[in-house]
Motif scaffolding. Structure first.
Motif, PDB file in Angstrom:
ATOM      1  N   PRO A 237       0.799  -1.237   0.000  1.00 50.63           N
ATOM      2  CA  PRO A 237       0.000   0.000   0.000  1.00 50.63           C
ATOM      3  C   PRO A 237       0.823   1.275   0.000  1.00 50.63           C
ATOM      4  O   PRO A 237       0.447   2.246  -0.614  1.00 50.63           O
ATOM      5  N   VAL A 238       1.939   1.282   0.701  1.00 47.41           N
ATOM      6  CA  VAL A 238       2.822   2.446   0.673  1.00 47.41           C
ATOM      7  C   VAL A 238       3.996   2.036  -0.183  1.00 47.41           C
ATOM      8  O   VAL A 238       4.856   1.283   0.246  1.00 47.41           O
ATOM      9  N   GLY A 239       3.988   2.485  -1.419  1.00 47.15           N
ATOM     10  CA  GLY A 239       4.974   2.041  -2.383  1.00 47.15           C
ATOM     11  C   GLY A 239       6.396   2.359  -1.981  1.00 47.15           C
ATOM     12  O   GLY A 239       6.687   3.430  -1.464  1.00 47.15           O
ATOM     13  N   ALA A 240       7.260   1.409  -2.219  1.00 47.36           N
ATOM     14  CA  ALA A 240       8.669   1.586  -1.912  1.00 47.36           C
ATOM     15  C   ALA A 240       9.408   2.196  -3.087  1.00 47.36           C
ATOM     16  O   ALA A 240      10.567   2.533  -2.982  1.00 47.36           O
ATOM     17  N   GLY A 241       8.737   2.324  -4.211  1.00 47.14           N
ATOM     18  CA  GLY A 241       9.437   2.729  -5.416  1.00 47.14           C
ATOM     19  C   GLY A 241      10.105   1.505  -6.012  1.00 47.14           C
ATOM     20  O   GLY A 241      10.253   0.476  -5.352  1.00 47.14           O
ATOM     21  N   GLU A 242      10.481   1.601  -7.248  1.00 48.86           N
ATOM     22  CA  GLU A 242      11.107   0.453  -7.905  1.00 48.86           C
ATOM     23  C   GLU A 242      12.557   0.332  -7.469  1.00 48.86           C
ATOM     24  O   GLU A 242      13.317   1.301  -7.506  1.00 48.86           O
ATOM     25  N   LEU A 243      12.926  -0.851  -7.007  1.00 46.94           N
ATOM     26  CA  LEU A 243      14.297  -1.099  -6.577  1.00 46.94           C
ATOM     27  C   LEU A 243      14.942  -2.116  -7.513  1.00 46.94           C
ATOM     28  O   LEU A 243      14.304  -3.080  -7.918  1.00 46.94           O
ATOM     29  N   THR A 244      16.209  -1.877  -7.826  1.00 44.46           N
ATOM     30  CA  THR A 244      16.940  -2.812  -8.674  1.00 44.46           C
ATOM     31  C   THR A 244      17.385  -4.007  -7.841  1.00 44.46           C
ATOM     32  O   THR A 244      17.383  -3.972  -6.611  1.00 44.46           O
ATOM     33  N   GLU A 245      17.817  -5.054  -8.531  1.00 47.19           N
ATOM     34  CA  GLU A 245      18.349  -6.221  -7.826  1.00 47.19           C
ATOM     35  C   GLU A 245      19.529  -5.810  -6.958  1.00 47.19           C
ATOM     36  O   GLU A 245      19.673  -6.269  -5.829  1.00 47.19           O
ATOM     37  N   ARG A 246      20.366  -4.936  -7.461  1.00 46.40           N
ATOM     38  CA  ARG A 246      21.528  -4.478  -6.689  1.00 46.40           C
ATOM     39  C   ARG A 246      21.098  -3.778  -5.407  1.00 46.40           C
ATOM     40  O   ARG A 246      21.673  -4.000  -4.345  1.00 46.40           O
ATOM     41  N   GLN A 247      20.078  -2.916  -5.487  1.00 45.03           N
ATOM     42  CA  GLN A 247      19.598  -2.228  -4.296  1.00 45.03           C
ATOM     43  C   GLN A 247      19.024  -3.227  -3.290  1.00 45.03           C
ATOM     44  O   GLN A 247      19.244  -3.084  -2.084  1.00 45.03           O
ATOM     45  N   LEU A 248      18.315  -4.228  -3.771  1.00 43.94           N
ATOM     46  CA  LEU A 248      17.771  -5.258  -2.882  1.00 43.94           C
ATOM     47  C   LEU A 248      18.900  -6.018  -2.186  1.00 43.94           C
ATOM     48  O   LEU A 248      18.848  -6.258  -0.980  1.00 43.94           O
ATOM     49  N   ARG A 249      19.934  -6.390  -2.953  1.00 45.86           N
ATOM     50  CA  ARG A 249      21.073  -7.105  -2.363  1.00 45.86           C
ATOM     51  C   ARG A 249      21.751  -6.253  -1.295  1.00 45.86           C
ATOM     52  O   ARG A 249      22.149  -6.758  -0.245  1.00 45.86           O
ATOM     53  N   ARG A 250      21.899  -4.970  -1.551  1.00 46.71           N
ATOM     54  CA  ARG A 250      22.571  -4.085  -0.591  1.00 46.71           C
ATOM     55  C   ARG A 250      21.783  -3.953   0.698  1.00 46.71           C
ATOM     56  O   ARG A 250      22.374  -3.822   1.773  1.00 46.71           O
TER      57      ARG A 250
END
Length: 85
Positions: free
Chosen positions: A68-81
């Motif tokens: 519901p509260v969007g996190a914005g689009e995150l790349t795979e690299r951002q997720l890994r970090r």
């Protein structure tokens, strides 16, 4: 707790007011989780289920778009970090 919301949930679901209040509190706590907390929690859950990281990043990225509260689009690299620092 907003008593009008409690009355609404209790009335629309047939739950007793104290149960409706606990349900509302639980839902609010669930969605109060930060993006970082969500990513770490879901990564751990999916790893425990035997999923591999390449699949996990796709799943988590897709799930973030539906919160519901969007996190914005995150790349795979951002997720890994988020998970590994």
């Amino acid at each position: 707790m907003d008593q009008q919301l409690v009355r609404h949930v209790a009335g629309s679901t047939g739950l007793p007011a104290p149960v409706a209040e606990r349900v509302i509190a639980d839902v609010i706590a669930y969605f109060r989780e930060t993006t970082e907390e969500f990513v770490r929690r879901r990564h751990g859950e999916l790893r425990r289920r035997g999923r591999r990281n390449a699949e996990i990043w796709r799943i988590v990225a897709a799930e973030l778009t539906e919160r519901p509260v969007g996190a914005g689009e995150l790349t795979e690299r951002q997720l890994r970090r988020i998970v590994y620092g």
